[in-house]
Design a protein around this motif. Structure first.
Motif, PDB file in Angstrom:
ATOM      1  N   HIS A   1       0.999  -1.278   0.109  1.00 20.99           N
ATOM      2  CA  HIS A   1       0.000  -0.088  -0.210  1.00 20.99           C
ATOM      3  C   HIS A   1       0.962   1.144  -0.035  1.00 20.99           C
ATOM      4  O   HIS A   1       1.450   1.483   0.914  1.00 20.99           O
TER       5      HIS A   1
ATOM      6  N   HIS B   1       1.382   5.401  -1.611  1.00 20.63           N
ATOM      7  CA  HIS B   1       1.087   6.726  -2.451  1.00 20.63           C
ATOM      8  C   HIS B   1       2.470   7.083  -3.103  1.00 20.63           C
ATOM      9  O   HIS B   1       3.217   7.475  -2.466  1.00 20.63           O
TER      10      HIS B   1
ATOM     11  N   ARG C   1       1.872   9.553  -5.606  1.00 17.24           N
ATOM     12  CA  ARG C   1       1.512  10.799  -6.415  1.00 17.24           C
ATOM     13  C   ARG C   1       1.916  10.847  -7.868  1.00 17.24           C
ATOM     14  O   ARG C   1       2.006   9.796  -8.491  1.00 17.24           O
TER      15      ARG C   1
ATOM     16  N   ASN D   1      -5.219   7.271  -5.931  1.00 14.88           N
ATOM     17  CA  ASN D   1      -6.045   8.271  -5.499  1.00 14.88           C
ATOM     18  C   ASN D   1      -5.375   9.806  -5.943  1.00 14.88           C
ATOM     19  O   ASN D   1      -5.165  10.575  -5.255  1.00 14.88           O
TER      20      ASN D   1
ATOM     21  N   TYR E   1     -12.596   3.194  -1.629  1.00 16.81           N
ATOM     22  CA  TYR E   1     -12.675   4.255  -0.797  1.00 16.81           C
ATOM     23  C   TYR E   1     -14.030   4.635  -0.468  1.00 16.81           C
ATOM     24  O   TYR E   1     -14.842   5.008  -1.444  1.00 16.81           O
TER      25      TYR E   1
ATOM     26  N   THR F   1     -11.064  10.016   3.136  1.00 16.40           N
ATOM     27  CA  THR F   1      -9.856  10.425   3.189  1.00 16.40           C
ATOM     28  C   THR F   1      -9.394  11.164   2.140  1.00 16.40           C
ATOM     29  O   THR F   1     -10.041  11.706   1.383  1.00 16.40           O
ATOM     30  N   THR F   2      -8.019  11.398   2.041  1.00 17.75           N
ATOM     31  CA  THR F   2      -7.239  12.425   1.054  1.00 17.75           C
ATOM     32  C   THR F   2      -7.834  12.074  -0.481  1.00 17.75           C
ATOM     33  O   THR F   2      -7.689  10.615  -0.679  1.00 17.75           O
TER      34      THR F   2
ATOM     35  N   HIS G   1     -10.137   0.781   2.205  1.00 19.79           N
ATOM     36  CA  HIS G   1     -10.091   1.772   3.127  1.00 19.79           C
ATOM     37  C   HIS G   1     -11.060   1.751   4.329  1.00 19.79           C
ATOM     38  O   HIS G   1     -12.150   2.043   3.897  1.00 19.79           O
TER      39      HIS G   1
ATOM     40  N   HIS H   1      -4.286  -0.868   6.147  1.00 16.98           N
ATOM     41  CA  HIS H   1      -3.627  -0.060   7.290  1.00 16.98           C
ATOM     42  C   HIS H   1      -4.594  -0.168   8.252  1.00 16.98           C
ATOM     43  O   HIS H   1      -5.240   0.743   9.068  1.00 16.98           O
TER      44      HIS H   1
ATOM     45  N   CYS I   1      -2.495  11.022  10.170  1.00 15.67           N
ATOM     46  CA  CYS I   1      -2.854  10.168   9.045  1.00 15.67           C
ATOM     47  C   CYS I   1      -4.115   9.603   9.397  1.00 15.67           C
ATOM     48  O   CYS I   1      -4.715   9.586  10.204  1.00 15.67           O
ATOM     49  N   LEU I   2      -4.723   9.104   7.966  1.00 16.79           N
ATOM     50  CA  LEU I   2      -5.900   8.281   8.362  1.00 16.79           C
ATOM     51  C   LEU I   2      -5.951   6.853   7.678  1.00 16.79           C
ATOM     52  O   LEU I   2      -5.216   6.659   6.688  1.00 16.79           O
TER      53      LEU I   2
ATOM     54  N   ASP J   1       1.406   2.505   3.730  1.00 11.08           N
ATOM     55  CA  ASP J   1       0.673   3.804   3.570  1.00 11.08           C
ATOM     56  C   ASP J   1       1.466   5.190   3.356  1.00 11.08           C
ATOM     57  O   ASP J   1       0.977   6.164   3.937  1.00 11.08           O
TER      58      ASP J   1
ATOM     59  N   ALA K   1       2.590   8.387   2.508  1.00  7.79           N
ATOM     60  CA  ALA K   1       1.709   9.201   1.808  1.00  7.79           C
ATOM     61  C   ALA K   1       2.253  10.639   1.822  1.00  7.79           C
ATOM     62  O   ALA K   1       1.866  11.546   2.944  1.00  7.79           O
TER      63      ALA K   1
ATOM     64  N   HIS L   1       2.873  14.549   1.696  1.00  7.69           N
ATOM     65  CA  HIS L   1       1.974  15.852   1.477  1.00  7.69           C
ATOM     66  C   HIS L   1       3.456  17.045   1.830  1.00  7.69           C
ATOM     67  O   HIS L   1       4.314  16.529   2.814  1.00  7.69           O
TER      68      HIS L   1
ATOM     69  N   ALA M   1      -3.819  14.474   5.800  1.00  5.93           N
ATOM     70  CA  ALA M   1      -3.670  13.304   6.396  1.00  5.93           C
ATOM     71  C   ALA M   1      -2.448  12.587   5.626  1.00  5.93           C
ATOM     72  O   ALA M   1      -2.733  12.458   4.437  1.00  5.93           O
ATOM     73  N   GLY M   2      -1.474  11.978   6.239  1.00 11.16           N
ATOM     74  CA  GLY M   2      -0.398  11.098   5.641  1.00 11.16           C
ATOM     75  C   GLY M   2       0.726  11.231   6.499  1.00 11.16           C
ATOM     76  O   GLY M   2       1.161  12.251   6.565  1.00 11.16           O
TER      77      GLY M   2
HETATM   78  C1  NCD Z   1      -3.642   8.945   2.107  1.00  6.79           C
HETATM   79  C2  NCD Z   1      -3.203  10.071   1.127  1.00  6.79           C
HETATM   80  O1  NCD Z   1      -2.549  11.035   1.497  1.00  6.79           O
HETATM   81  O2  NCD Z   1      -3.247   9.821   0.126  1.00  6.79           O
HETATM   82  N1  NCD Z   1      -3.413   9.592   3.515  1.00  6.79           N
HETATM   83  C3  NCD Z   1      -3.484   8.839   4.751  1.00  6.79           C
HETATM   84  O3  NCD Z   1      -3.242   9.574   5.954  1.00  6.79           O
HETATM   85  N2  NCD Z   1      -3.139   7.591   4.439  1.00  6.79           N
HETATM   86  C4  NCD Z   1      -4.909   8.434   1.818  1.00  6.79           C
HETATM   87  C5  NCD Z   1      -4.993   7.181   2.552  1.00  6.79           C
HETATM   88  O4  NCD Z   1      -4.576   6.001   2.320  1.00  6.79           O
HETATM   89  O5  NCD Z   1      -6.050   7.091   3.532  1.00  6.79           O
END
Ligand code: NCD
Ligand code: ZN
Length: 347
Positions: free
Chosen positions: A14, A16, A18, A42, A102, A107-108, A137, A175, A219-220, A248, A250, A252, A264-265
């Motif tokens: 899992h 991210h 981007r 996402n 999702y 979440t994001t 999720h 997660h 985070c989420l 996860d 993620a 930002h 969140a991330g």
């Molecule tokens: C993730 C994101 O930023 O894309 N954020 C997170 O807190 N985990 C989205 C997600 O997986 O929930």
């Protein structure tokens, strides 16, 4: 005496990555230690069709450092408009490994997610038939449910009904953050797996909220009480075969984290393997780290484990770089705040 540990090269189930400048900056941080990753869809706009996934995969491959042996495993973002035939065709073409659910607004970048599970039943049926796993999720979005309860409520209200309705569907609870989720995956059959992140094995909600608010731990799903973290560590380090690593990670930008309404991330990719070695070492379970990072995930997904290895070495505390630079701004690296005595010595 230097203590070392060789493992089959790990995978991240899992992640991210981007797009654009952020992708180019964060991808090498994963490709350094990991052979494969399930790449979350996402983006804005999300990766919803097989054609979107092919284009995104090509952008990832183009952003890889020269010589990196890394394979992105692509996912599709499930919407109420998803065409079951497109999902099955993309999977059969080898373009797509899994589909991501999702709940809308959870979440994001989840605005295009699912509001009414009845509308995606035909997709679930087609996936079960074709053997395509569903990554979930698992949080309800009902504003009357306390954020710390949203995972446990999701299991009862949404996940269990989906699995009863389509028992052959392979599901990954992503997660997981609660003792309830640990118990549910353990009680499940071979169609049910779960991922656990690096940070949920290391922090609880006090780390986020006590003595000042720490946005880089937010985070989420949000980290829960200590007893839940302990349940996660117990499960991850138990050798239980249907639980595996999904960082996860993620990213930002710092500016979007350190603000009145922060994203969140947690960005853990650069330090995940040292952190996990520390967690497993502290639990007296170093011998089971490879199962969690390198064996259980491939087994669940029906893929071969990696043949290449990485070596971890124990020594002086790791100096975690506070952030990495990206073309979009700085991204802060996860630092649990306790000494990490492990590092990747050979990749
Ligand atoms: C993730 C994101 O930023 O894309 N954020 C997170 O807190 N985990 C989205 C997600 O997986 O929930
Ligand atoms: Zn995620």
């Amino acid at each position: 005496m230097i203590q070392t540990l060789a493992l089959r090269r790990p995978d991240d189930w899992h992640l991210h990555l981007r797009d654009g400048a952020m992708l180019r900056a964060v991808l090498p941080e994963t490709a350094r230690d990991f052979a494969r990753a399930i790449v979350m869809p996402n983006l804005v706009p999300p990766v919803v069709t097989g054609a979107d996934a092919a284009a995104y995969r090509d952008r990832i491959l183009a952003a890889l450092p020269k010589g990196a042996g890394f394979t992105p495993l692509m996912t599709l973002y499930l919407t109420e408009g998803t065409d079951p035939a497109d999902v099955v065709a993309a999977h059969e073409a080898g373009l797509v490994t899994a589909v991501k659910l999702y709940p809308a607004g959870a979440t994001t970048n989840s605005a295009s997610g699912v509001r009414d599970m009845d509308r995606v039943r035909p997709v679930f049926e087609a996936m079960a038939e074709a053997g395509i796993p569903l990554c979930v999720h698992g949080e309800v979005t009902d504003p009357t449910i306390d954020i710390f309860d949203r995972e446990a409520v999701f299991i009862d209200r949404v996940l269990d009904p989906i699995r009863r309705h389509t028992p052959a569907l392979r599901v990954i609870m992503e997660h997981i953050t609660t003792a309830e989720a640990c118990a549910y995956v353990q009680a499940g059959d071979a169609t049910l797996g779960a991922t656990i992140t690096t940070h949920h094995l290391m922090i609880n909600r006090n780390h986020i909220l006590a003595g000042g608010i720490r946005p880089h731990f937010y985070c989420l799903p949000v980290a829960k009480r200590e007893r839940h973290r302990e349940a996660l560590v117990a499960l991850a380090t138990s050798g239980f075969g249907r639980v595996f690593l999904g960082t996860d990670s993620a990213p930002h930008t710092l500016a979007r984290k350190e603000t009145a309404c922060g994203c969140a991330g947690v960005f853990s990719a650069p330090v995940t393997m040292p952190c996990l070695a520390q967690v497993f070492d502290d639990a007296g379970a170093l011998g089971l780290l490879e199962a969690f990072t390198s064996l259980n995930g491939p087994a669940f997904y029906g893929l071969p484990a990696n043949e290449a290895t990485i070596t971890l070495a124990k020594g002086a505390p790791l100096e975690i770089p506070p952030q990495i630079e990206t073309g979009d701004g700085q991204v802060v690296v996860f630092d649990p705040g306790t000494p990490i005595l492990w590092r990747v010595s050979e990749g």
